[in-house]
Design a protein around this motif. Structure first.
Motif, PDB file in Angstrom:
ATOM      1  N   VAL A 123      30.213  47.102  52.906  1.00 14.18           N
ATOM      2  CA  VAL A 123      29.713  47.239  54.457  1.00 14.18           C
ATOM      3  C   VAL A 123      30.602  48.540  54.190  1.00 14.18           C
ATOM      4  CG1 VAL A 123      28.194  47.024  56.492  1.00 14.18           C
ATOM      5  CG2 VAL A 123      28.201  45.402  54.603  1.00 14.18           C
ATOM      6  N   PRO A 124      30.465  49.261  54.697  1.00 15.58           N
ATOM      7  CA  PRO A 124      32.090  50.629  55.183  1.00 15.58           C
ATOM      8  C   PRO A 124      31.462  50.061  56.711  1.00 15.58           C
ATOM      9  CG  PRO A 124      29.852  51.438  53.774  1.00 15.58           C
ATOM     10  CD  PRO A 124      29.812  50.613  54.057  1.00 15.58           C
ATOM     11  N   TYR A 125      32.967  50.041  57.114  1.00 16.84           N
ATOM     12  CA  TYR A 125      33.311  49.791  58.379  1.00 16.84           C
ATOM     13  C   TYR A 125      32.972  51.048  59.703  1.00 16.84           C
ATOM     14  CZ  TYR A 125      36.007  48.796  62.934  1.00 16.84           C
ATOM     15  OH  TYR A 125      37.015  49.130  64.394  1.00 16.84           O
ATOM     16  N   ILE A 126      32.221  51.177  60.710  1.00 18.65           N
ATOM     17  CA  ILE A 126      33.052  52.368  61.995  1.00 18.65           C
ATOM     18  C   ILE A 126      33.162  51.796  62.900  1.00 18.65           C
ATOM     19  CG2 ILE A 126      31.605  54.274  62.496  1.00 18.65           C
ATOM     20  CD1 ILE A 126      29.417  54.103  60.536  1.00 18.65           C
ATOM     21  N   PRO A 127      34.632  52.597  62.800  1.00 20.11           N
ATOM     22  CA  PRO A 127      35.163  51.852  64.799  1.00 20.11           C
ATOM     23  C   PRO A 127      33.752  52.118  65.040  1.00 20.11           C
ATOM     24  CG  PRO A 127      36.714  53.065  63.374  1.00 20.11           C
ATOM     25  CD  PRO A 127      35.518  52.891  62.573  1.00 20.11           C
ATOM     26  N   CYS A 128      33.825  51.372  66.435  1.00 20.33           N
ATOM     27  CA  CYS A 128      32.669  51.933  67.643  1.00 20.33           C
ATOM     28  C   CYS A 128      33.054  53.354  68.560  1.00 20.33           C
ATOM     29  CB  CYS A 128      32.828  50.785  68.749  1.00 20.33           C
ATOM     30  SG  CYS A 128      32.024  51.063  70.426  1.00 20.33           S
ATOM     31  N   GLN A 129      32.663  54.235  68.774  1.00 21.02           N
ATOM     32  CA  GLN A 129      32.825  55.202  69.064  1.00 21.02           C
ATOM     33  C   GLN A 129      33.321  55.687  70.398  1.00 21.02           C
ATOM     34  OE1 GLN A 129      34.231  58.183  67.743  1.00 21.02           O
ATOM     35  NE2 GLN A 129      33.709  56.339  65.737  1.00 21.02           N
ATOM     36  N   ALA A 130      32.561  54.443  71.611  1.00 19.15           N
ATOM     37  CA  ALA A 130      32.466  53.956  73.018  1.00 19.15           C
ATOM     38  C   ALA A 130      34.225  53.810  73.608  1.00 19.15           C
ATOM     39  CB  ALA A 130      31.572  52.821  73.110  1.00 19.15           C
ATOM     40  N   HIS A 131      34.965  52.631  72.380  1.00 17.54           N
ATOM     41  CA  HIS A 131      35.385  52.522  72.350  1.00 17.54           C
ATOM     42  C   HIS A 131      36.838  53.224  72.385  1.00 17.54           C
ATOM     43  CE1 HIS A 131      34.126  48.399  72.781  1.00 17.54           C
ATOM     44  NE2 HIS A 131      34.990  47.925  72.880  1.00 17.54           N
ATOM     45  N   ARG A 132      36.428  54.091  71.572  1.00 13.70           N
ATOM     46  CA  ARG A 132      37.634  54.742  70.781  1.00 13.70           C
ATOM     47  C   ARG A 132      37.550  55.908  71.477  1.00 13.70           C
ATOM     48  NH1 ARG A 132      37.004  57.412  64.844  1.00 13.70           N
ATOM     49  NH2 ARG A 132      38.200  56.013  63.829  1.00 13.70           N
ATOM     50  N   LEU A 133      36.956  56.369  72.602  1.00 11.37           N
ATOM     51  CA  LEU A 133      36.465  57.393  73.938  1.00 11.37           C
ATOM     52  C   LEU A 133      37.334  56.576  74.525  1.00 11.37           C
ATOM     53  CD1 LEU A 133      36.136  59.629  75.551  1.00 11.37           C
ATOM     54  CD2 LEU A 133      33.730  59.008  75.590  1.00 11.37           C
ATOM     55  N   ASN A 134      37.684  55.390  75.038  1.00  8.97           N
ATOM     56  CA  ASN A 134      37.883  54.293  75.977  1.00  8.97           C
ATOM     57  C   ASN A 134      39.023  54.235  75.963  1.00  8.97           C
ATOM     58  OD1 ASN A 134      37.337  52.604  78.552  1.00  8.97           O
ATOM     59  ND2 ASN A 134      38.101  51.186  77.027  1.00  8.97           N
ATOM     60  N   THR A 135      40.144  54.159  74.900  1.00  6.38           N
ATOM     61  CA  THR A 135      40.904  54.666  73.939  1.00  6.38           C
ATOM     62  C   THR A 135      42.094  55.886  74.706  1.00  6.38           C
ATOM     63  OG1 THR A 135      40.318  52.672  73.004  1.00  6.38           O
ATOM     64  CG2 THR A 135      42.973  53.577  72.445  1.00  6.38           C
ATOM     65  N   PHE A 136      41.132  56.562  74.444  1.00  6.48           N
ATOM     66  CA  PHE A 136      41.493  58.115  74.090  1.00  6.48           C
ATOM     67  C   PHE A 136      41.813  57.787  75.861  1.00  6.48           C
ATOM     68  CE2 PHE A 136      40.782  62.652  75.526  1.00  6.48           C
ATOM     69  CZ  PHE A 136      41.266  62.935  74.586  1.00  6.48           C
ATOM     70  N   LEU A 137      40.810  57.771  77.214  1.00  4.59           N
ATOM     71  CA  LEU A 137      40.674  57.982  78.183  1.00  4.59           C
ATOM     72  C   LEU A 137      41.899  57.439  78.407  1.00  4.59           C
ATOM     73  CD1 LEU A 137      37.153  58.248  78.912  1.00  4.59           C
ATOM     74  CD2 LEU A 137      38.438  59.991  79.037  1.00  4.59           C
TER      75      LEU A 137
END
Length: 233
Positions: A124-138
């Motif tokens: 089952v491919p893992y897709i990182p949560c984009q909301a957390h990715r955006l949060n980390t970037f900010l």
């Protein structure tokens, strides 16, 4: 009160039944999960499903939340797997899994993504949560600027100063009521940086009331010297 709770439980059961039926008729679905402590400091694992219904619309629905005591990769994966089995969903139809960046879930070797694939019997491919990715970037982007960092510290200090004392907060609320469109101060979210815009808006809209209250505290005999010093600073 008892009849009210029974009615709510019936609504919850019917809603859950509809969600499970919709997911069951979908060829594939994704699993999303995250933990958060409740008021009693017990970790609750929220398990959500993302799928396309028969009408072609994409849906995200909360399936269940369960208390977890084993927060290892295997423990979290087993909780997710057991929840799917509990609701009689076909684990063979799971196409993707999405979590945040915590090692316990994202780890390739010991994370939930690995053990969940083993439990369902296929990769089952893992897709990182984009909301957390955006949060980390900010978060890291803001930390790179001293101006923004100082600004955020000031917002946190304002919130902490007033809401650490009912006496201070009540004085502020009295002045805010006289300002049209004033907003209640909001704590800065540690996990959702997009929510910080609401905190900034609250301070900006109510800035006049905040300044007036700080000046009142500084000049009043009703507050101790330490409080007055904090109000000036």
């Amino acid at each position: 009160m008892k009849s009210q709770n029974e009615f709510i439980e019936l609504l919850a059961e019917e809603t859950l039944k509809n969600i499970v039926e919709e997911v069951s008729t979908s060829d594939i679905f994704s699993v999303l999960a995250d933990t958060t402590p409740d008021v009693s400091l017990k970790d609750q694992l929220s398990i959500c499903l993302r799928y396309v219904d028969q009408g072609g619309s994409t849906n995200e629905r909360l399936l269940d939340f369960v208390e977890v005591t084993d927060k290892t990769g295997y423990g979290l994966a087993k909780s997710i797997y057991d929840t799917l089995i509990k609701h009689k969903l076909k684990t063979g139809n799971v196409a993707f899994q999405s979590y945040d960046y915590a090692n316990s879930v994202s780890g390739v070797n010991k994370g939930a993504q690995r053990f969940f694939s083993e439990l369902v019997g296929h990769t089952v491919p893992y897709i990182p949560c984009q909301a957390h990715r955006l949060n980390t970037f900010l978060e890291h982007g803001c930390k790179a600027s001293h101006i923004i960092g100082n600004f955020i510290d000031i917002l946190e200090n304002i919130y902490g100063f007033f809401w650490a004392s009912t006496k201070r907060s009540s004085n502020l609320m009295e002045r805010m009521e006289k300002i049209e469109g004033s907003l209640k101060l909001r704590n800065l979210s540690k996990t959702r940086w997009t929510a910080r815009a609401e905190s900034i808006k609250a301070v900006w809209t109510s800035l006049e009331a905040i300044v007036d209250t700080l000046e009142y505290i500084n000049n009043s005999n009703s507050f101790d010297n330490l409080t007055k010093t904090k109000a000036i600073v």
